[in-house]
Design a protein around this motif. Structure first.
Motif, PDB file in Angstrom:
ATOM      1  N   TRP A  16       0.841  -1.206   0.000  1.00 31.50           N
ATOM      2  CA  TRP A  16       0.000   0.000   0.000  1.00 31.50           C
ATOM      3  C   TRP A  16       0.876   1.256   0.000  1.00 31.50           C
ATOM      4  CZ3 TRP A  16      -4.777   0.295  -1.413  1.00 31.50           C
ATOM      5  CH2 TRP A  16      -5.594  -0.824  -1.303  1.00 31.50           C
ATOM      6  N   LEU A  19       2.235   1.769  -3.530  1.00 32.63           N
ATOM      7  CA  LEU A  19       1.211   2.302  -4.445  1.00 32.63           C
ATOM      8  C   LEU A  19       0.969   3.785  -4.188  1.00 32.63           C
ATOM      9  CD1 LEU A  19      -1.311  -0.670  -4.432  1.00 32.63           C
ATOM     10  CD2 LEU A  19       0.265  -0.019  -6.263  1.00 32.63           C
ATOM     11  N   HIS A  43       0.603   7.492   3.041  1.00 34.19           N
ATOM     12  CA  HIS A  43       1.825   6.785   2.649  1.00 34.19           C
ATOM     13  C   HIS A  43       2.702   6.527   3.882  1.00 34.19           C
ATOM     14  CE1 HIS A  43       5.508   5.859   0.403  1.00 34.19           C
ATOM     15  NE2 HIS A  43       6.120   6.827   1.060  1.00 34.19           N
TER      16      HIS A  43
END
Length: 127
Positions: A16, A19, A43
């Motif tokens: 995650w 991405l 993030h």
């Protein structure tokens, strides 16, 4: 907790983070502006949570050497990430591309090493 489980949980969280990191890079280079803070925080949240799981596993579960090197690289990437945020992003200065690329490269290499160590543990039945 087994080494493979700890590495697997960290890999999911780092996926995650990767991405979102790609989205951050496109936001930074797409319009010559720093990315939106909400993406930065998501993030960082995924990356920090994954890193804490990695640290727990390194100290209390035990990882193969490949994974420990990956943990060290993730720590270095985290340093670059914090530097970007506190030195540039919070001061409304554009983050230099070399720092963005360096952070991403170190993080991805560390992620691949951790993923590889986890998959190797699964294949050998030691996880």
């Amino acid at each position: 907790m087994t080494p493979a489980l700890a590495l697997g949980l960290a890999c999911i969280l780092f996926l995650w983070a990767v991405l979102l990191g790609i989205m951050l890079a496109f936001a930074r280079f797409g319009k010559e502006a720093n990315p939106p803070p909400v993406l930065v925080w998501w993030h960082g949240g995924f990356a920090i949570t994954g890193f804490l799981i990695l640290l727990y596993g390194s100290f209390f579960v035990g990882y193969p050497m490949l994974a420990n090197i990956g943990v060290a690289l993730i720590a270095l990437a985290a340093f670059f990430g914090l530097w970007m945020y506190f030195r540039y992003h919070r001061n409304d200065q554009l983050i230099p591309p070399v720092i963005v690329w360096g952070h991403g490269l170190v993080a991805v290499v560390g992620f691949i090493m951790i993923l590889s160590a986890m998959l190797n543990l699964q294949n050998t039945g030691h996880g």
